[in-house]
Design an enzyme around this catalytic site. Structure first.
Site, short mmCIF file in Angstrom:
data_model
loop_
_atom_site.label_atom_id
_atom_site.label_comp_id
_atom_site.label_asym_id
_atom_site.label_seq_id
_atom_site.Cartn_x
_atom_site.Cartn_y
_atom_site.Cartn_z
CD GLU A 179 -2.19 -3.36 -3.92
OE1 GLU A 179 -3.42 -3.47 -3.67
OE2 GLU A 179 -1.47 -2.51 -3.38
CG HIS A 194 -5.23 -3.06 -0.03
ND1 HIS A 194 -4.38 -2.76 -1.07
CD2 HIS A 194 -4.98 -2.15 0.94
CE1 HIS A 194 -3.67 -1.70 -0.75
NE2 HIS A 194 -4.01 -1.32 0.47
CB SER A 229 -0.96 -0.05 1.20
OG SER A 229 -1.97 0.91 1.08
#
Length: 306
Positions: free
Chosen positions: A206, A276, A103
């Site tokens: 992602e 995630h 992230s």
């Protein structure tokens, strides 16, 4: 016993319990766990003000534990990029520290690749302490695949990860630098000194809470900037937690990916178990890897390639 430090470089931890739970579980796996003194600091939506979080990252780098595992992502590292001591961070990697996260951690991982003066430091895209090791049993606990990949990667035993992709790529082979991470964070680095200029690489991406049209827009930005065409392969992980719109009218994530495929010469693969989501592999960012596809079975291997 490997030393492992938990630190919070970006978003605030709303509660202490997930951190305590993660520390206990990681200790049970054989790590000697230390929690950074500012891990639970709070300032607005951040884990302390910018100066406190900068000091935390540098404190971990100077200590050079075997593993530096971020407690969570969120947002905050972008504020620190022009103040981070990249030489100190690179030296910690040389001393054996494995920086792990995903992230918002993408900015630190790619910044290290971009700012490296010599050999590119390898970091690890992988779990976050509270998100993955701090979940209560009622919330699902720790995913076995995530835990096993992490422990093998941190011990140096993990040499490859496999996944199922779409048909149509049988016989594909490529070698290159593995890099990438969160799509929005990757795009936020475009045009800055912290964006790695990697050609002939294998780019993995992602994201979370991003509708397919925003995923497409971000991918097209990379394509129009020449980034996608410069790679040997694009590998897509999970794009999770987005909501359908009544305006979609049949437009899906698959539609978005097909639109990008039509505009780049680089093959795009799907199915990488990373993002995630509860089940995620650990990936060596900056390592030389080999990608091989047989039928629908894809393998990313680094073993003896770095």
């Amino acid at each position: 016993m490997s030393s492992l430090t938990l630190y919070t470089p970006a978003g605030v931890l709303a509660q202490a319990q997930p951190l305590k739970r993660a520390a206990k579980r990681l200790g049970a796996l054989g790590f000697e766990v230390t929690i950074d003194e500012a891990a639970l600091a709070k300032h607005q939506r951040f884990a302390g003000d910018d100066a406190a979080r900068l000091q935390a990252v540098h404190r971990v780098a100077r200590a050079a534990p075997s593993v530096a595992l971020a407690t969570r992502g969120g947002y905050g590292l972008t504020r620190l990029l022009d103040q981070l001591d990249w030489t100190l961070l690179a030296k910690s990697v040389e001393r054996g520290t494995r920086w792990v996260g995903q992230s918002d951690l993408t900015s630190l991982q790619l910044g290290l690749l971009a700012m490296a003066k010599a050999q590119r430091p390898v970091t690890w895209a992988g779990p976050l302490a509270c998100d993955d090791f701090g979940r209560s049993d009622d919330e699902g606990g720790v995913d076995d695949v995530t835990q096993d990949c992490f422990t093998e990667a941190m011990s140096g035993l993990l040499e490859a990860v496999g996944f199922r992709t779409e048909s149509g790529h049988d016989g594909f082979e490529a070698r290159g630098t593995l890099w990438g991470g969160n799509l929005c964070v990757v795009n936020s680095l475009l045009g800055t000194p912290y964006f790695p200029r990697i050609k002939g690489g294998i780019l993995f991406l992602e994201d979370v809470n991003e509708h397919p049209y925003r995923v497409e827009r971000n991918l097209l930005q990379l394509q129009q900037a020449g980034v996608l065409d410069a790679q040997k392969a694009i590998v897509l992980g999970e794009f999770s937690a987005w909501k359908k719109s009544p305006l979609d009218r049949g437009y899906t994530l698959k539609s978005a990916i097909e639109a990008v495929r039509a505009r780049t010469k680089t093959p795009i693969f799907t199915g990488l178990p990373f993002g995630h989501v509860a089940t995620k592999v650990s990936l060596p960012v900056g390592a030389k890897v080999e990608m091989v596809v047989q039928g629908r079975d894809a393998l990313l291997a680094w073993g003896h390639t770095h």
